[in-house]
Design a protein around this motif. Structure first.
Motif, short mmCIF file in Angstrom:
data_model
loop_
_atom_site.label_atom_id
_atom_site.label_comp_id
_atom_site.label_asym_id
_atom_site.label_seq_id
_atom_site.Cartn_x
_atom_site.Cartn_y
_atom_site.Cartn_z
N VAL B 209 0.83 -1.21 0.00
CA VAL B 209 0.00 0.00 0.00
C VAL B 209 0.87 1.26 0.00
O VAL B 209 0.55 2.25 -0.67
N LEU B 210 1.98 1.21 0.74
CA LEU B 210 2.84 2.40 0.82
C LEU B 210 3.45 2.75 -0.54
O LEU B 210 3.92 3.88 -0.74
N LYS B 211 3.44 1.80 -1.47
CA LYS B 211 4.00 2.08 -2.80
C LYS B 211 2.97 2.73 -3.72
O LYS B 211 3.32 3.17 -4.81
N THR B 212 1.70 2.75 -3.33
CA THR B 212 0.65 3.20 -4.27
C THR B 212 0.69 4.72 -4.44
O THR B 212 1.15 5.45 -3.56
N PRO B 213 0.19 5.20 -5.61
CA PRO B 213 0.22 6.63 -5.91
C PRO B 213 -0.55 7.47 -4.89
O PRO B 213 -0.13 8.57 -4.55
N VAL B 215 -0.90 7.18 -1.74
CA VAL B 215 -0.12 7.46 -0.54
C VAL B 215 0.93 8.53 -0.84
O VAL B 215 1.15 9.45 -0.05
N ARG B 216 1.54 8.41 -2.03
CA ARG B 216 2.54 9.41 -2.40
C ARG B 216 1.88 10.79 -2.51
O ARG B 216 2.41 11.79 -2.04
N LEU B 227 0.11 10.59 9.97
CA LEU B 227 -1.30 10.62 9.59
C LEU B 227 -1.53 9.77 8.34
O LEU B 227 -2.49 8.99 8.27
N VAL B 228 -0.63 9.91 7.35
CA VAL B 228 -0.79 9.16 6.11
C VAL B 228 -0.72 7.66 6.40
O VAL B 228 -1.54 6.88 5.91
N ILE B 229 0.23 7.27 7.23
CA ILE B 229 0.40 5.85 7.50
C ILE B 229 -0.78 5.28 8.26
O ILE B 229 -1.38 4.28 7.86
N TYR B 230 -1.15 5.94 9.35
CA TYR B 230 -2.15 5.33 10.21
C TYR B 230 -3.58 5.58 9.73
O TYR B 230 -4.47 4.82 10.06
#
Lengths: 292, 316
Positions: B209-213, B215-216, B227-230
């Motif tokens: 998931v952290l690789k998806t656009p 998230v970027r 905040l983005v992670i959790y």
């Protein structure tokens, strides 16, 4: 002159980038070494132990580890080191045979079901659904309860538990190749079903089968020791690891080595098999991307 | 959605019938029947006693009558009578299930929460020292059978440190703290067993998931990393975990056999083992069916939960 050399260097660098050396993962090496050591012990173990596994030394019951008894003795004064080494062949053989049975039948059913398709596939898959609605250990317990508690039935029960799970994996790998050109070409050529299944499809689905076999092997060791711990596998006086822990539990406090030695053997074998499986999966995945 | 639910319910009913048939079939292979087992105590039973008992237990009927009679009774909530305990099975099962759930539910809650924390920490810095440490711990967790870790726990915490009791007997009416004291070790063992798998799944799906656009994008528009992670990433990363949680419920129903055996705990697993040892066929059939049915229902709930959580999935 210098220009061509530069080009050569550039080409060499480029080819190095395109084709990286296929590194064997560390976990595969370590896991392979551990499993290899246990396999070697399973074969030569009985010849190198200091005492027979069932020899009583009544003078030294529950003796702590010493020069005479490296890992101490149990309540009858039997040498624990000898028993654990002897037990290796039992555990390795039971887990290995159970896995081979489960993978073989699962392979046949999965290939057949995935290739033939239609209502046969539907029926076979509903049957695997039913078999997989039992937690693995409970199904194995049920089978052993029906057939009787001994080594052979424990092995059979592991094969029965594994068959539907392997069949599922093999079937989905087969489905992926079902409509691929070389399979359809073989059909057009008029090849028999068994030729297509075993000569066209099977050679192309080895990677998932190998990975699944490694996963199964680690569960097989867990099931073997669990069944014998519950008294549903090998019976006394067999030097089975799970059985040793179950029978000697009462002496856990006075002589912890009676439980610690077989426990260490169980844990290191399973860690070895798990590492082997992880490494194998990583290695095969890396090879696949390298090939593409 | 309603259509999907109905289809799944019909499938569930069919699977349950299949399960009952399979259990019945396997139990029929058992050498000797219940009458032999009961009469074993009276070695010189008179000629007619055996046949009379078989008739009384209904064992002289043809197999299909026995099977469909059993199925009919199950559907009406009658699970039969245990020979060994000489009591109706349903209340026993309910009581034992209660005991098992007191182990399984805390273990499940703790392992889900811990696995999310550990999985996220590992996923944020893949291949770092922390990640490797977590990998080693989880690998050890899947490699140690429950009865081995249970024995080690008893050795350390009950024998050497004498902090906790080595057997876990419960009695009603005792306070929460007494239960926590008694159940601490078995719950810890169960937690360790399921923690490994859950952490690995959370870690790998979080890395994906952290690789998806999206998230970027969230990071680039200046939202704080935490905040983005959790909030953004974790919600999607949790989806595969939901399936594994259901798998774990089933696994716990089985794995609980070993834990209960180690700690002499009177749950569902030790009931199954008891029925095997006593060759109590009605109890064995009923408890096996009960466990398998619970497993199927847990799977169904997981699939439905998955659909509810992920609007992208629409089953036909």
């Amino acid at each position: 002159m210098s220009e061509t050399a530069a080009v050569n260097v550039g080409q060499a660098a480029a080819s190095r980038v395109v084709k990286p050396p296929r590194l064997v993962p560390k976990s595969l090496i370590v896991g392979g070494a551990i499993v290899g050591m246990f396999l070697a012990l399973a074969v030569i173990g009985p010849y190198i132990t200091p005492y027979p596994f069932d020899k009583f030394h009544f003078g030294s019951r529950l003796a702590p580890p010493s020069a005479d008894f490296w890992w101490g003795t149990d309540r009858y004064g039997r040498d624990i080191f000898s028993r654990v080494i002897h037990g290796t062949s039992l555990t390795v053989f039971m887990a290995g045979t159970g896995t081979i049975i489960g993978v073989s039948f699962g392979l046949l059913i999965g290939l057949f079901s995935g290739y033939v398709g239609g209502w046969i596939d539907e029926i076979l898959m509903r049957l695997t659904d039913i078999a997989m609605s039992f937690p693995g250990l409970l199904l194995a317990m049920l089978v052993v309860a029906a057939l009787g508690s001994n080594e052979i039935n424990a092995v059979l029960s592991i094969g029965i538990v594994f068959t539907p799970k392997v069949a599922r994996v093999v079937r989905s790998a087969t489905l992926g190749l079902r409509h691929i050109q070389f399979v359809e070409a073989a059909e057009v050529r008029g090849e028999t079903n068994s030729f297509i299944i075993f000569r066209e499809i099977l050679p192309n689905i080895w990677p998932p089968i190998i990975v699944e076999t490694c996963i199964r092997l680690s569960y097989a060791v867990l099931l073997v020791v669990a069944l014998s711990y519950l008294g549903l596998g090998a019976q006394p006086p067999a030097p089975d690891w799970g059985l040793m822990i179950a029978k000697e539990r009462a002496f856990l406090v006075t002589g912890p080595w009676v439980v610690l030695a077989p426990a260490a053997a169980i844990v290191s074998l399973i860690i070895g098999v798990n590492l082997l499986g992880d490494g194998m999966r990583e290695w095969l995945a890396a090879r696949k991307t390298a090939d593409e | 959605m309603l259509k999907y639910l109905i289809r799944r319910m019909v499938l569930l009913a069919m699977t349950l019938v299949g399960i009952s048939a399979m259990i019945f079939l396997i139990v029929q292979i058992l050498p000797g029947d219940a009458a032999d087992q009961i009469l074993e105590a009276w070695v010189e039973s008179e000629g007619g006693a055996h046949d009379q008992l078989r008739a009384q237990l209904g064992l002289d009927r043809p197999w299909y009558e026995q099977y469909f009679g059993w199925l009919w009774d199950i559907m009406h909530g009658d699970l039969g009578r245990s020979f060994a305990m000489d009591a109706p099975i349903a209340p026993i099962l309910v009581e034992r299930l209660g005991f098992s759930l007191r182990l399984a539910i805390p273990a499940l809650l703790i392992s889900v929460m811990l696995s999310i924390v550990l999985g996220v920490i590992a996923a944020i810095r893949p291949n770092s020292f922390v990640d490797n440490a977590i990998t080693v711990i989880t690998l050890t967790g899947v490699s140690v059978p429950a009865f081995v870790s249970g024995s080690l726990f008893i050795l350390i915490f009950a024998a050497w440190l004498q902090w906790l009791p080595s057997t876990s007997s419960l009695s009603e009416g005792e306070g929460f703290f007494h239960w926590a004291y008694v159940l601490a070790m078995p719950v810890a063992v169960l937690t360790l067993e399921s923690l490994a798998h859950l952490t690995r799944i959370t870690r790998s799906s979080m890395i994906e998931v952290l690789k998806t656009p999206y998230v970027r994008t969230a990071r680039l528009k200046g939202l704080p990393k935490r905040l983005v992670i959790y909030k953004h990433a974790l919600r999607n990363a949790m989806l595969p975990t939901v399936t594994v949680i259901a798998f774990n419920i089933g696994w716990m129903l089985g794995g609980v056999v070993l834990v209960e055996q180690v700690f002499s705990y009177p749950g569902l697993g030790s009931l199954v083992l008891f029925s095997i040892e006593q060759r109590d066929t009605p109890l064995l059939q009923a408890s096996m069916f009960f466990v398998a049915a619970g497993y199927c229902v847990a799977n169904l709930l997981a699939d439905v939960g998955y659909v509810l959580l992920d609007p992208r999935i629409r089953y036909s």
